[in-house]
Motif scaffolding. Sequence first.
Motif, PDB file in Angstrom:
ATOM      1  N   VAL A 176      35.132  41.192  48.716  1.00  0.00           N
ATOM      2  CA  VAL A 176      36.103  41.062  47.627  1.00  0.00           C
ATOM      3  C   VAL A 176      36.835  42.377  47.392  1.00  0.00           C
ATOM      4  O   VAL A 176      38.034  42.378  47.053  1.00  0.00           O
ATOM      5  N   ALA A 236      39.417  42.350  50.109  1.00  0.00           N
ATOM      6  CA  ALA A 236      40.425  41.300  49.926  1.00  0.00           C
ATOM      7  C   ALA A 236      41.388  41.625  48.799  1.00  0.00           C
ATOM      8  O   ALA A 236      42.553  41.227  48.839  1.00  0.00           O
ATOM      9  N   TRP A 237      40.911  42.363  47.786  1.00  0.00           N
ATOM     10  CA  TRP A 237      41.750  42.688  46.635  1.00  0.00           C
ATOM     11  C   TRP A 237      42.140  44.159  46.602  1.00  0.00           C
ATOM     12  O   TRP A 237      42.267  44.750  45.539  1.00  0.00           O
ATOM     13  N   ASP A 264      47.444  46.338  51.052  1.00  0.00           N
ATOM     14  CA  ASP A 264      47.431  46.096  52.500  1.00  0.00           C
ATOM     15  C   ASP A 264      47.221  47.366  53.319  1.00  0.00           C
ATOM     16  O   ASP A 264      46.478  47.358  54.308  1.00  0.00           O
ATOM     17  N   GLN A 280      43.607  48.431  53.053  1.00  0.00           N
ATOM     18  CA  GLN A 280      42.771  47.490  53.793  1.00  0.00           C
ATOM     19  C   GLN A 280      42.838  47.768  55.293  1.00  0.00           C
ATOM     20  O   GLN A 280      41.805  47.817  55.970  1.00  0.00           O
ATOM     21  N   LEU A 330      38.660  37.411  55.104  1.00  0.00           N
ATOM     22  CA  LEU A 330      39.287  37.974  53.909  1.00  0.00           C
ATOM     23  C   LEU A 330      40.394  37.081  53.379  1.00  0.00           C
ATOM     24  O   LEU A 330      40.604  36.975  52.166  1.00  0.00           O
ATOM     25  N   SER A 331      41.114  36.410  54.277  1.00  0.00           N
ATOM     26  CA  SER A 331      42.141  35.458  53.862  1.00  0.00           C
ATOM     27  C   SER A 331      41.515  34.303  53.091  1.00  0.00           C
ATOM     28  O   SER A 331      42.025  33.879  52.049  1.00  0.00           O
ATOM     29  N   SER A 387      40.351  35.568  49.637  1.00  0.00           N
ATOM     30  CA  SER A 387      41.484  35.732  48.728  1.00  0.00           C
ATOM     31  C   SER A 387      41.957  34.391  48.171  1.00  0.00           C
ATOM     32  O   SER A 387      42.304  34.271  46.994  1.00  0.00           O
ATOM     33  N   GLN A 388      41.970  33.371  49.009  1.00  0.00           N
ATOM     34  CA  GLN A 388      42.446  32.050  48.584  1.00  0.00           C
ATOM     35  C   GLN A 388      41.512  31.373  47.598  1.00  0.00           C
ATOM     36  O   GLN A 388      41.960  30.730  46.645  1.00  0.00           O
ATOM     37  N   ARG A 395      44.284  44.972  41.687  1.00  0.00           N
ATOM     38  CA  ARG A 395      43.445  45.480  42.769  1.00  0.00           C
ATOM     39  C   ARG A 395      41.999  45.604  42.295  1.00  0.00           C
ATOM     40  O   ARG A 395      41.736  45.982  41.156  1.00  0.00           O
ATOM     41  N   HIS A 445      45.732  36.934  43.751  1.00  0.00           N
ATOM     42  CA  HIS A 445      45.985  37.816  44.909  1.00  0.00           C
ATOM     43  C   HIS A 445      46.950  37.126  45.854  1.00  0.00           C
ATOM     44  O   HIS A 445      46.786  35.984  46.181  1.00  0.00           O
TER      45      HIS A 445
END
Length: 278
Positions: A160, A163-164, A167, A170, A197-198, A201-202, A229, A278
Motif C-alpha cells: 500500500v 501503491a499510494w 509515480d 515508486q 500494485l495496480s 490501488s483499484q 500519498r 488513487h
Amino acid sequence: MSKNVKQGSADREPATATVRTGSGGIGRAIRLLDLVVSEGPLRFAELLELSAIPKGTLHRLLNELADERLIQFDERSHTWSAAYRILEMANRIWTRSDIRVLAQDQLMALKALSGETVQIAILADTHVVVIDHVESTRSVRHSITVGSRMPVYCTGTGKVLLAWCDDEQQRDIISRISFSRFTPNTITDKTALLKELSTVSQRGFAIDAEERFLGSHCIAAPVVDSTGRAIAGLSITAPAFRISEEELISWGPELIAAAAEISRRLAPRTGETNGASH
C-alpha cells in the motif's frame, strides 16, 4: 512522520539558510546529511553541485557519514541515500509522535474486531519499518516488534505504501529492489509487482498471501496525507490455518475506515486529507 509529511519550502528555507552560514565541519556534515535524506538517492556529481562543498571535503564527509551508518552507497546505481541508523534514531522519536497517539484506539478497535495482531508501518527506502502494534493474545499469533524491518514487495503495508506514492518515487524504489523468494508465493520480479500494485490501488487494500512467511497472511490499507500519498500502512496479520483469505478480506471495510480516520486526524498536521483515492 517527518520524512513523509512534506513541509512547504517557506518552512524549510530558514533552517537551510542557518546551516549554510556555518563553515565548520559539523555545519557542512548536517547540511550534507539533510540533502541526502531529503533529495536522495543522489550521485556524487549531484551532491557536489547541490551542496557547494569542495570535492575533497565532500568525499571525506560522505565517508565519515557512511562510517556512522547515517548514509549508504549503492554500488549498482552509484548513488548515496539515507541509511538505517536514521530510522533507528527516528524510531526513538516515534514514541512521542502524533501518528502513534492518534492511531492507538484504531489499532485497539481492529484488534478487538479480529482478535489478531494489528500494526502500523512506514516506508524506509525499499523496506517498511513497524512503528507501533497491538499483538494478539492468542497462543498462536503473529508476533512482531517496533522497529522490525521488512521488504516492501512481499508485505501488505509495503504494497500500500508503494501503491499510494507518486509515480517517480515508486519507479525509483522498485528499480532498487533486490528481489528474493521467501516462500512459493513471493513476488520476485518488477512486472508482477507492478501488476499487483495496480490491483491494490483499484480495490483500496493489499493482501500479503503468505508471501513473506508461510502460514501468515495479512490485509493492509493506506494512511494518507493531504495529497493522497501514503504516509503509513495499517494492517491486520493472522495465521493462515485460523483465518481464511475470505475472512481476512471481510475485514477490509473496517480496516479502510480505520486508516481513513487516522488520515482525518492527521489532516490538521498535513493539510485537509483527500482520503485514500488513487
